[in-house]
Scaffold this motif. Structure first.
Motif, mmCIF file in Angstrom:
data_model
loop_
_atom_site.group_PDB
_atom_site.id
_atom_site.type_symbol
_atom_site.label_atom_id
_atom_site.label_comp_id
_atom_site.label_asym_id
_atom_site.label_seq_id
_atom_site.Cartn_x
_atom_site.Cartn_y
_atom_site.Cartn_z
ATOM 1 N N GLY A 1 76.855 74.436 23.629
ATOM 2 C CA GLY A 1 77.367 73.736 24.804
ATOM 3 C C GLY A 1 78.384 72.676 24.443
ATOM 4 O O GLY A 1 78.855 71.949 25.318
ATOM 5 N N GLN A 2 78.727 72.583 23.172
ATOM 6 C CA GLN A 2 79.722 71.617 22.732
ATOM 7 C C GLN A 2 80.950 72.351 22.197
ATOM 8 O O GLN A 2 80.858 73.486 21.739
ATOM 9 N N ARG B 1 75.803 64.940 17.579
ATOM 10 C CA ARG B 1 76.754 64.368 18.521
ATOM 11 C C ARG B 1 76.288 64.623 19.945
ATOM 12 O O ARG B 1 75.839 65.717 20.275
ATOM 13 N N ASN B 2 76.388 63.624 20.803
ATOM 14 C CA ASN B 2 76.052 63.799 22.216
ATOM 15 C C ASN B 2 77.117 64.646 22.905
ATOM 16 O O ASN B 2 78.283 64.662 22.504
ATOM 17 N N ASN C 1 79.633 68.898 29.657
ATOM 18 C CA ASN C 1 78.602 69.040 30.685
ATOM 19 C C ASN C 1 79.159 69.701 31.937
ATOM 20 O O ASN C 1 78.507 70.539 32.570
ATOM 21 N N ALA C 2 80.386 69.312 32.307
ATOM 22 C CA ALA C 2 81.009 69.898 33.505
ATOM 23 C C ALA C 2 81.218 71.395 33.337
ATOM 24 O O ALA C 2 80.942 72.183 34.259
ATOM 25 N N LEU C 3 81.689 71.815 32.185
ATOM 26 C CA LEU C 3 81.906 73.239 31.942
ATOM 27 C C LEU C 3 80.595 74.011 31.981
ATOM 28 O O LEU C 3 80.491 75.085 32.588
ATOM 29 N N ALA C 4 79.568 73.480 31.347
ATOM 30 C CA ALA C 4 78.289 74.184 31.275
ATOM 31 C C ALA C 4 77.609 74.285 32.636
ATOM 32 O O ALA C 4 76.975 75.295 32.949
ATOM 33 N N ARG C 5 77.764 73.249 33.467
ATOM 34 C CA ARG C 5 77.023 73.200 34.722
ATOM 35 C C ARG C 5 77.787 73.767 35.916
ATOM 36 O O ARG C 5 77.189 74.335 36.828
ATOM 37 N N GLY D 1 79.101 78.779 31.749
ATOM 38 C CA GLY D 1 77.647 78.761 31.629
ATOM 39 C C GLY D 1 77.105 80.081 31.137
ATOM 40 O O GLY D 1 76.177 80.127 30.309
ATOM 41 N N GLU D 2 77.667 81.183 31.624
ATOM 42 C CA GLU D 2 77.236 82.504 31.178
ATOM 43 C C GLU D 2 77.546 82.708 29.703
ATOM 44 O O GLU D 2 76.732 83.269 28.952
#
Length: 264
Positions: free
Chosen positions: A129-130, A102-103, A109-113, A119-120
């Motif tokens: 990351g999902q 799954r993409n 993406n917002a949470l990870a970046r 991110g930590e």
């Protein structure tokens, strides 16, 4: 014995017939292609209703139809790969068509970046990351996390794309209210936080929420971090469905179009 022979010079007639065919056939082909493309699109929409659980109108309207012309005798049915807001349908439907991983979603993406704590968490624990919805996720009628809840958690975790929409101490205080005449304050609303690190390391990694009640707080998970990338099996037979429609209706639609065009 006497005999009488007759011959006809049909070269002019043949030229005329070829002229008529050359002039009218592209119009018949165009009509047949567009009728066939309409059938393909309709059957693909029906198939989506069959294989997906409560597909959203956005998904059902994700198929575009590019019509054939007499100059370009090709009709095309595809999935839109652009979106004004949100994730393009082509991105999230691709794994359903081809199978595989799954993409990542925009909120992931917002949470990870943008969220340092998220991110930590992902980096320290080696997570994908999902995220997957958990008990406190507010789902809409189609089983998806509501945009409003996504917006609130991104704001509180300082992960919005527009920094001005992120929560600040001042905006948080304004929402919770100022002390009244008797020194009472409005009770704080639900608060989102990252679990799996520091004081919350005993909780399952992900996004949790604290709910205030009369004598304290209750906590529940909203989004739990996936330990591995979710994998999909093929659910939406896009190409197989289109091929079946072409095989079933193609010749008949062309015959009907030729009869209409040359019969006029």
């Amino acid at each position: 014995m006497a005999h009488f022979g007759i011959s006809i010079d049909a070269s002019g007639l043949n030229d005329r017939l070829r002229e008529v065919v050359d002039r009218k056939l592209p119009y018949a082909q165009r009509a047949a292609l567009n009728d066939l493309a309409t059938e393909v699109r309709g059957e693909l929409v029906r198939k989506m209703r069959e294989v997906f659980d409560r597909p959203t109108p956005y998904t059902l309207n994700a198929l575009y139809l590019r019509r054939a012309t007499t100059q370009q005798l090709t009709a095309e049915v595809g999935i839109k790969d652009e979106a004004y807001k949100g994730t393009p349908a082509a991105k999230y439907l691709a794994p359903q068509i081809e199978g595989g991983r799954r993409n990542t979603k925009g909120v992931e993406n917002a949470l990870a970046r943008r969220s340092a704590r998220a991110g930590e968490l992902l980096a320290r624990l080696g997570l994908s990351g999902q995220f997957v919805p958990a008990a406190a996720a507010s789902l809409d009628a189609y089983g998806n996390v509501q945009r409003g809840q996504y917006s609130k958690l991104l704001s509180q975790l300082s992960a919005q794309g527009d920094a001005y929409t992120n929560e600040t101490p001042i905006s948080r205080g304004r929402r919770e209210g100022k002390a009244g005449a008797k020194g009472r304050r409005k009770r704080a609303g639900p608060r989102f936080f990252i679990a799996g690190l520091y004081r919350a390391r005993h909780l399952a990694p992900g996004i949790w929420v604290r709910y205030p009640f009369a004598h304290g707080w209750a906590i529940r998970p909203v989004l739990l971090a996936a330990r591995s990338t979710p994998q999909y099996v093929q659910r939406f037979p896009f190409y197989e469905t289109a091929d079946e429609v072409v095989d079933t209706f193609g010749d008949e639609l062309l015959r009907q179009a030729i009869e209409r065009e040359f019969g006029s």
